[in-house]
Design a protein around this motif. Structure first.
Motif, PDB file in Angstrom:
ATOM      1  N   LYS A  18      47.764  51.747  57.350  1.00 39.04           N
ATOM      2  CA  LYS A  18      48.358  50.834  56.411  1.00 39.04           C
ATOM      3  C   LYS A  18      47.429  51.263  54.844  1.00 39.04           C
ATOM      4  CE  LYS A  18      49.323  47.454  59.315  1.00 39.04           C
ATOM      5  NZ  LYS A  18      49.291  48.254  60.788  1.00 39.04           N
ATOM      6  N   HIS A  19      46.414  51.614  54.812  1.00 34.38           N
ATOM      7  CA  HIS A  19      45.654  51.935  53.631  1.00 34.38           C
ATOM      8  C   HIS A  19      46.227  53.189  53.046  1.00 34.38           C
ATOM      9  CE1 HIS A  19      42.319  50.024  51.452  1.00 34.38           C
ATOM     10  NE2 HIS A  19      41.433  50.761  52.050  1.00 34.38           N
ATOM     11  N   ASN A  20      46.866  54.020  53.777  1.00 40.84           N
ATOM     12  CA  ASN A  20      47.294  55.247  53.024  1.00 40.84           C
ATOM     13  C   ASN A  20      48.737  55.221  52.841  1.00 40.84           C
ATOM     14  OD1 ASN A  20      45.002  56.403  53.673  1.00 40.84           O
ATOM     15  ND2 ASN A  20      45.989  58.449  54.636  1.00 40.84           N
ATOM     16  N   LEU A  84      50.170  55.999  36.691  1.00 45.54           N
ATOM     17  CA  LEU A  84      50.742  55.094  37.564  1.00 45.54           C
ATOM     18  C   LEU A  84      49.987  55.053  39.078  1.00 45.54           C
ATOM     19  CD1 LEU A  84      52.910  52.677  38.278  1.00 45.54           C
ATOM     20  CD2 LEU A  84      54.611  54.741  38.909  1.00 45.54           C
ATOM     21  N   VAL A  85      49.334  53.920  39.530  1.00 46.41           N
ATOM     22  CA  VAL A  85      48.926  53.986  40.692  1.00 46.41           C
ATOM     23  C   VAL A  85      49.567  53.279  41.851  1.00 46.41           C
ATOM     24  CG1 VAL A  85      46.673  53.478  42.006  1.00 46.41           C
ATOM     25  CG2 VAL A  85      46.595  54.430  39.448  1.00 46.41           C
ATOM     26  N   ILE A  86      49.603  53.806  42.864  1.00 50.69           N
ATOM     27  CA  ILE A  86      50.650  53.186  44.200  1.00 50.69           C
ATOM     28  C   ILE A  86      49.423  53.007  45.158  1.00 50.69           C
ATOM     29  CG2 ILE A  86      52.326  53.476  45.875  1.00 50.69           C
ATOM     30  CD1 ILE A  86      53.327  55.849  44.013  1.00 50.69           C
ATOM     31  N   TYR A  87      49.227  51.579  45.702  1.00 51.34           N
ATOM     32  CA  TYR A  87      48.315  51.291  46.851  1.00 51.34           C
ATOM     33  C   TYR A  87      48.853  50.207  47.421  1.00 51.34           C
ATOM     34  CZ  TYR A  87      46.774  47.685  43.442  1.00 51.34           C
ATOM     35  OH  TYR A  87      46.805  46.682  42.265  1.00 51.34           O
ATOM     36  N   ASP A  88      48.036  49.865  48.611  1.00 49.36           N
ATOM     37  CA  ASP A  88      48.460  48.840  49.581  1.00 49.36           C
ATOM     38  C   ASP A  88      48.016  47.623  49.042  1.00 49.36           C
ATOM     39  OD1 ASP A  88      45.759  48.508  51.505  1.00 49.36           O
ATOM     40  OD2 ASP A  88      45.865  50.291  50.419  1.00 49.36           O
ATOM     41  N   ASP A  89      48.685  46.332  49.657  1.00 46.95           N
ATOM     42  CA  ASP A  89      48.176  44.870  49.331  1.00 46.95           C
ATOM     43  C   ASP A  89      48.374  44.186  50.596  1.00 46.95           C
ATOM     44  OD1 ASP A  89      47.987  42.332  48.355  1.00 46.95           O
ATOM     45  OD2 ASP A  89      48.457  43.165  46.376  1.00 46.95           O
ATOM     46  N   LEU A  90      47.327  43.689  50.747  1.00 46.05           N
ATOM     47  CA  LEU A  90      47.130  42.824  52.051  1.00 46.05           C
ATOM     48  C   LEU A  90      47.985  41.366  51.868  1.00 46.05           C
ATOM     49  CD1 LEU A  90      43.527  43.287  53.153  1.00 46.05           C
ATOM     50  CD2 LEU A  90      45.378  43.539  54.640  1.00 46.05           C
ATOM     51  N   ASP A  91      48.012  40.859  50.462  1.00 44.49           N
ATOM     52  CA  ASP A  91      48.545  39.728  50.093  1.00 44.49           C
ATOM     53  C   ASP A  91      50.154  39.673  49.832  1.00 44.49           C
ATOM     54  OD1 ASP A  91      45.999  38.656  50.245  1.00 44.49           O
ATOM     55  OD2 ASP A  91      45.609  39.303  48.146  1.00 44.49           O
ATOM     56  N   ASN A 109      38.963  48.216  46.847  1.00 43.81           N
ATOM     57  CA  ASN A 109      37.961  49.065  46.674  1.00 43.81           C
ATOM     58  C   ASN A 109      38.400  50.246  45.793  1.00 43.81           C
ATOM     59  OD1 ASN A 109      35.994  47.578  47.407  1.00 43.81           O
ATOM     60  ND2 ASN A 109      35.857  48.365  49.481  1.00 43.81           N
ATOM     61  N   GLY A 110      39.724  50.781  46.210  1.00 40.28           N
ATOM     62  CA  GLY A 110      40.212  51.986  45.387  1.00 40.28           C
ATOM     63  C   GLY A 110      40.427  51.594  43.877  1.00 40.28           C
ATOM     64  N   ILE A 111      41.026  50.586  43.779  1.00 46.82           N
ATOM     65  CA  ILE A 111      41.067  50.012  42.209  1.00 46.82           C
ATOM     66  C   ILE A 111      39.953  49.600  41.627  1.00 46.82           C
ATOM     67  CG2 ILE A 111      42.094  48.343  40.889  1.00 46.82           C
ATOM     68  CD1 ILE A 111      44.193  50.002  42.286  1.00 46.82           C
ATOM     69  N   LYS A 112      39.031  49.216  42.163  1.00 43.67           N
ATOM     70  CA  LYS A 112      37.702  48.941  41.859  1.00 43.67           C
ATOM     71  C   LYS A 112      37.001  50.228  41.339  1.00 43.67           C
ATOM     72  CE  LYS A 112      33.105  47.071  42.783  1.00 43.67           C
ATOM     73  NZ  LYS A 112      31.980  46.567  43.760  1.00 43.67           N
ATOM     74  N   SER A 113      37.006  51.291  42.104  1.00 38.52           N
ATOM     75  CA  SER A 113      36.447  52.592  41.668  1.00 38.52           C
ATOM     76  C   SER A 113      37.146  53.092  40.377  1.00 38.52           C
ATOM     77  CB  SER A 113      36.768  53.572  42.813  1.00 38.52           C
ATOM     78  OG  SER A 113      36.443  55.004  42.349  1.00 38.52           O
ATOM     79  N   ILE A 114      38.788  52.953  40.286  1.00 40.32           N
ATOM     80  CA  ILE A 114      39.631  53.404  39.098  1.00 40.32           C
ATOM     81  C   ILE A 114      38.958  52.624  38.054  1.00 40.32           C
ATOM     82  CG2 ILE A 114      41.775  53.599  38.108  1.00 40.32           C
ATOM     83  CD1 ILE A 114      42.835  53.993  40.925  1.00 40.32           C
ATOM     84  N   ILE A 115      38.986  51.359  37.895  1.00 43.32           N
ATOM     85  CA  ILE A 115      38.638  50.577  36.666  1.00 43.32           C
ATOM     86  C   ILE A 115      36.938  51.070  36.265  1.00 43.32           C
ATOM     87  CG2 ILE A 115      37.834  48.106  36.139  1.00 43.32           C
ATOM     88  CD1 ILE A 115      40.025  47.285  37.904  1.00 43.32           C
ATOM     89  N   MET A 135      43.920  37.379  62.781  1.00 47.31           N
ATOM     90  CA  MET A 135      43.135  37.826  64.082  1.00 47.31           C
ATOM     91  C   MET A 135      42.546  39.155  63.939  1.00 47.31           C
ATOM     92  SD  MET A 135      44.237  35.015  65.572  1.00 47.31           S
ATOM     93  CE  MET A 135      43.587  35.281  67.193  1.00 47.31           C
ATOM     94  N   ILE A 136      42.605  39.728  62.689  1.00 44.05           N
ATOM     95  CA  ILE A 136      42.208  41.424  62.813  1.00 44.05           C
ATOM     96  C   ILE A 136      41.316  41.078  61.411  1.00 44.05           C
ATOM     97  CG2 ILE A 136      42.398  43.556  62.610  1.00 44.05           C
ATOM     98  CD1 ILE A 136      45.227  43.402  64.219  1.00 44.05           C
ATOM     99  N   GLU A 137      40.023  41.614  61.490  1.00 38.87           N
ATOM    100  CA  GLU A 137      39.174  41.691  60.214  1.00 38.87           C
ATOM    101  C   GLU A 137      39.854  42.433  59.259  1.00 38.87           C
ATOM    102  OE1 GLU A 137      34.709  42.552  58.863  1.00 38.87           O
ATOM    103  OE2 GLU A 137      35.289  42.255  61.024  1.00 38.87           O
ATOM    104  N   ALA A 138      39.933  42.442  57.955  1.00 39.57           N
ATOM    105  CA  ALA A 138      40.859  43.045  56.972  1.00 39.57           C
ATOM    106  C   ALA A 138      40.525  44.563  57.037  1.00 39.57           C
ATOM    107  CB  ALA A 138      40.517  42.631  55.510  1.00 39.57           C
ATOM    108  N   LYS A 139      39.186  45.155  57.034  1.00 43.03           N
ATOM    109  CA  LYS A 139      38.947  46.508  57.113  1.00 43.03           C
ATOM    110  C   LYS A 139      39.608  47.207  58.402  1.00 43.03           C
ATOM    111  CE  LYS A 139      34.097  45.811  58.958  1.00 43.03           C
ATOM    112  NZ  LYS A 139      33.964  46.527  60.233  1.00 43.03           N
ATOM    113  N   ASP A 140      39.602  46.479  59.504  1.00 47.14           N
ATOM    114  CA  ASP A 140      40.252  46.984  60.448  1.00 47.14           C
ATOM    115  C   ASP A 140      41.728  47.056  60.372  1.00 47.14           C
ATOM    116  OD1 ASP A 140      37.632  47.573  61.875  1.00 47.14           O
ATOM    117  OD2 ASP A 140      37.785  45.488  62.580  1.00 47.14           O
ATOM    118  N   TYR A 141      42.068  46.044  60.002  1.00 44.65           N
ATOM    119  CA  TYR A 141      43.540  45.969  59.893  1.00 44.65           C
ATOM    120  C   TYR A 141      44.170  47.228  58.966  1.00 44.65           C
ATOM    121  CZ  TYR A 141      48.378  44.111  58.733  1.00 44.65           C
ATOM    122  OH  TYR A 141      49.766  44.137  58.617  1.00 44.65           O
TER     123      TYR A 141
END
Length: 185
Positions: A18-20, A84-91, A109-115, A135-141
Motif C-alpha cells: 500500500k505504501h508503494n 507533482l507528488v503521488i502518494y498513499d493516504d490512510l484517511d 513521512n515521505g511528505i515530511k521529508s519533501i517539505i 485492527m492493524i497498526e498503521a506502519k504494518d498496514y
C-alpha cells in the motif's frame, strides 16, 4: 520541464504494498508509454524522461524521499510549481483521489521529508486512498500487500492518474485538474 514523483520504497519486498502506490502509478504510466525506468545513481532513484516530463521513483526509502527529489530538481532546474507528488493516504477510501496544491505532511513521512528538503509545502500532490484497518497498526498496514480485488481498484485509480499526469504535463491549470478529479463519484 515537469517532474512527477511517485513515492514508495525500493526492493522486491515492497512491491505491490500500500505504501508503494506512487511507484505503482508511475509504473502504469511507463507501461502505457511502452517505456521503462532506469536507475540513476546521481539521483538515487529510477527515472524516465519523456519529452518535457521526468518521472521519478526515489530509492532513498520513503522517509528520505525529499533528498532524491531535490537532486532531480537541481539537475534539471525544475521549479517547485512544476512538481507533482503521488502518494498513499490512510484517511481516504481505497482508490479515492484527492488533489491539492499544498499542505502539511498529515503524518506521512515521505511528505515530511519533501517539505524539509525543499523548504516549502507549496507543491502539487495527488493523494491516493488506501483505506485503513483499526485492527492493524498503521506502519504494518501500509507495508501490507493489496489483495487482488484491491489491486483492481488501484488500477482504476492509476488510469485516472495517467490522465492527471498528462494534463499536468500539458500545462493545464492545476485548479481545473483538481476540480475534475476531486469530484465525488
Amino acid at each position: 520541464m515537469k517532474l512527477v514523483v511517485g513515492l514508495g520504497n525500493p526492493g522486491k519486498q515492497y512491491e505491490q504494498t500500500k505504501h508503494n502506490i506512487g511507484f505503482m502509478c508511475l509504473d502504469y504510466y511507463a507501461n502505457q508509454a511502452k517505456e521503462s525506468f532506469k536507475f540513476e545513481r546521481k539521483f538515487n532513484g529510477e527515472t524516465l524522461k519523456l519529452g518535457n516530463l521526468v518521472l521519478l521513483k526515489p530509492h532513498t526509502f520513503m522517509n528520505l524521499s525529499g533528498e532524491s527529489i531535490r537532486l532531480v530538481m537541481n539537475y534539471y532546474d525544475i521549479d517547485i510549481d512544476d512538481v507533482l507528488v503521488i502518494y498513499d493516504d490512510l484517511d481516504l477510501p481505497l482508490g479515492k483521489l484527492r488533489l491539492r496544491e499544498q499542505g502539511g505532511p498529515g503524518g506521512h513521512n515521505g511528505i515530511k521529508s519533501i517539505i524539509e528538503q525543499l523548504k516549502t509545502n507549496d507543491f502539487k500532490r495527488v493523494r491516493v486512498g488506501i483505506d485503513s484497518n483499526p485492527m492493524i497498526e498503521a506502519k504494518d498496514y501500509v507495508l501490507g500487500r493489496f489483495t487482488k480485488d484491491e489491486l483492481d481498484v488501484i488500477v482504476s485509480s492509476a488510469k485516472q492518474i495517467y490522465q492527471v499526469i498528462n494534463e499536468f504535463k500539458d500545462n493545464q491549470e492545476f485548479t481545473l485538474i483538481m476540480n475534475e478529479y476531486n469530484k465525488s463519484p
